[in-house]
Design a protein around this motif. Sequence first.
Motif, PDB file in Angstrom:
ATOM      1  N   SER A 207       0.852  -1.188   0.000  1.00 22.77           N
ATOM      2  CA  SER A 207       0.000   0.000   0.000  1.00 22.77           C
ATOM      3  C   SER A 207       0.888   1.237   0.000  1.00 22.77           C
ATOM      4  CB  SER A 207      -0.906   0.001   1.226  1.00 22.77           C
ATOM      5  OG  SER A 207      -0.129   0.019   2.397  1.00 22.77           O
ATOM      6  N   GLU A 208       0.283   2.373  -0.295  1.00 26.98           N
ATOM      7  CA  GLU A 208       1.028   3.614  -0.279  1.00 26.98           C
ATOM      8  C   GLU A 208       0.255   4.661   0.513  1.00 26.98           C
ATOM      9  OE1 GLU A 208      -0.527   5.324  -4.576  1.00 26.98           O
ATOM     10  OE2 GLU A 208       1.473   4.485  -4.395  1.00 26.98           O
ATOM     11  N   LYS A 209       0.936   5.691   0.921  1.00 23.78           N
ATOM     12  CA  LYS A 209       0.305   6.750   1.691  1.00 23.78           C
ATOM     13  C   LYS A 209      -0.404   7.693   0.732  1.00 23.78           C
ATOM     14  CE  LYS A 209       3.496   6.531   5.515  1.00 23.78           C
ATOM     15  NZ  LYS A 209       4.537   7.217   6.294  1.00 23.78           N
ATOM     16  N   LYS A 210      -1.697   7.869   0.937  1.00 22.83           N
ATOM     17  CA  LYS A 210      -2.504   8.719   0.079  1.00 22.83           C
ATOM     18  C   LYS A 210      -2.461  10.158   0.581  1.00 22.83           C
ATOM     19  CE  LYS A 210      -3.869   5.230  -2.346  1.00 22.83           C
ATOM     20  NZ  LYS A 210      -3.496   5.034  -3.724  1.00 22.83           N
ATOM     21  N   ASP A 211      -2.306  11.069  -0.353  1.00 21.84           N
ATOM     22  CA  ASP A 211      -2.204  12.485  -0.026  1.00 21.84           C
ATOM     23  C   ASP A 211      -3.590  13.112  -0.138  1.00 21.84           C
ATOM     24  OD1 ASP A 211      -0.920  14.756   0.694  1.00 21.84           O
ATOM     25  OD2 ASP A 211      -0.135  15.207  -1.294  1.00 21.84           O
ATOM     26  N   LEU A 212      -4.249  13.339   0.996  1.00 24.17           N
ATOM     27  CA  LEU A 212      -5.596  13.895   1.010  1.00 24.17           C
ATOM     28  C   LEU A 212      -5.545  15.378   1.355  1.00 24.17           C
ATOM     29  CD1 LEU A 212      -7.499  11.093   2.921  1.00 24.17           C
ATOM     30  CD2 LEU A 212      -7.379  11.460   0.467  1.00 24.17           C
ATOM     31  N   GLN A 213      -6.487  16.130   0.810  1.00 25.78           N
ATOM     32  CA  GLN A 213      -6.582  17.560   1.087  1.00 25.78           C
ATOM     33  C   GLN A 213      -8.027  17.881   1.438  1.00 25.78           C
ATOM     34  OE1 GLN A 213      -5.329  19.963  -2.165  1.00 25.78           O
ATOM     35  NE2 GLN A 213      -5.433  21.859  -1.008  1.00 25.78           N
ATOM     36  N   PHE A 214      -8.231  18.524   2.570  1.00 21.11           N
ATOM     37  CA  PHE A 214      -9.557  18.900   3.033  1.00 21.11           C
ATOM     38  C   PHE A 214      -9.762  20.392   2.817  1.00 21.11           C
ATOM     39  CE2 PHE A 214      -8.530  15.089   5.408  1.00 21.11           C
ATOM     40  CZ  PHE A 214      -9.682  14.353   5.261  1.00 21.11           C
ATOM     41  N   THR A 215     -10.935  20.774   2.300  1.00 23.21           N
ATOM     42  CA  THR A 215     -11.268  22.173   2.072  1.00 23.21           C
ATOM     43  C   THR A 215     -12.511  22.516   2.881  1.00 23.21           C
ATOM     44  OG1 THR A 215     -10.406  21.992  -0.172  1.00 23.21           O
ATOM     45  CG2 THR A 215     -11.749  23.908   0.320  1.00 23.21           C
ATOM     46  N   CYS A 216     -12.391  23.523   3.713  1.00 25.03           N
ATOM     47  CA  CYS A 216     -13.510  23.958   4.550  1.00 25.03           C
ATOM     48  C   CYS A 216     -14.521  24.689   3.682  1.00 25.03           C
ATOM     49  CB  CYS A 216     -12.989  24.870   5.658  1.00 25.03           C
ATOM     50  SG  CYS A 216     -14.282  25.503   6.734  1.00 25.03           S
ATOM     51  N   ASN A 217     -15.806  24.365   3.868  1.00 25.67           N
ATOM     52  CA  ASN A 217     -16.851  25.005   3.077  1.00 25.67           C
ATOM     53  C   ASN A 217     -17.200  26.396   3.599  1.00 25.67           C
ATOM     54  OD1 ASN A 217     -16.942  22.737   1.517  1.00 25.67           O
ATOM     55  ND2 ASN A 217     -18.753  21.880   2.496  1.00 25.67           N
ATOM     56  N   GLU A 218     -16.806  26.719   4.834  1.00 24.88           N
ATOM     57  CA  GLU A 218     -17.137  28.017   5.405  1.00 24.88           C
ATOM     58  C   GLU A 218     -16.067  29.070   5.117  1.00 24.88           C
ATOM     59  OE1 GLU A 218     -18.860  28.221   9.123  1.00 24.88           O
ATOM     60  OE2 GLU A 218     -20.007  26.383   8.882  1.00 24.88           O
ATOM     61  N   CYS A 219     -14.806  28.746   5.409  1.00 28.33           N
ATOM     62  CA  CYS A 219     -13.741  29.736   5.194  1.00 28.33           C
ATOM     63  C   CYS A 219     -13.039  29.537   3.852  1.00 28.33           C
ATOM     64  CB  CYS A 219     -12.724  29.693   6.329  1.00 28.33           C
ATOM     65  SG  CYS A 219     -11.799  28.150   6.473  1.00 28.33           S
ATOM     66  N   GLY A 220     -13.184  28.360   3.225  1.00 28.57           N
ATOM     67  CA  GLY A 220     -12.589  28.110   1.918  1.00 28.57           C
ATOM     68  C   GLY A 220     -11.123  27.748   1.952  1.00 28.57           C
ATOM     69  N   LYS A 221     -10.537  27.605   3.140  1.00 23.59           N
ATOM     70  CA  LYS A 221      -9.120  27.275   3.235  1.00 23.59           C
ATOM     71  C   LYS A 221      -8.934  25.763   3.196  1.00 23.59           C
ATOM     72  CE  LYS A 221      -7.476  31.415   5.099  1.00 23.59           C
ATOM     73  NZ  LYS A 221      -6.329  32.050   5.642  1.00 23.59           N
ATOM     74  N   SER A 222      -7.790  25.334   2.648  1.00 19.84           N
ATOM     75  CA  SER A 222      -7.467  23.919   2.539  1.00 19.84           C
ATOM     76  C   SER A 222      -6.365  23.573   3.520  1.00 19.84           C
ATOM     77  CB  SER A 222      -7.010  23.584   1.120  1.00 19.84           C
ATOM     78  OG  SER A 222      -8.037  23.853   0.213  1.00 19.84           O
TER      79      SER A 222
END
Length: 100
Positions: free
Chosen positions: A69-84
């Motif tokens: 397996s490999e490490k997956k690079d996930l990115q979360f984006t807030c729906n209120e402030c728009g920052k990731s």
Amino acid sequence: MVKIPKEQRRYCPNCDEHTDQTVKEVTNRSDSPFKKKFRKRQRKIDHGYGSFPYENPAIRSRGRKNPTSEKKDLQFTCNECGKSWKPSEPLRAAKLEIER
């Protein structure tokens, strides 16, 4: 296979509260050419180092078992402030599916 919902309610470090966030997998990111590991690899490729760029991945670990397996690079984006933001510990999985 790991299935992750596209919309999640998680802690946002910028808003300092739990908000709804969208998740996306970051792909095709190359290393910065200024990083030390990139320069070291480029030096080996340029000058020749055995069969370095095309070495056999099965014997790469020198006796240890290679992870399937490999490490997956996930990115979360807030729906209120728009920052990731990215989690400090990446998810390790062979296959990752983001459900809608």
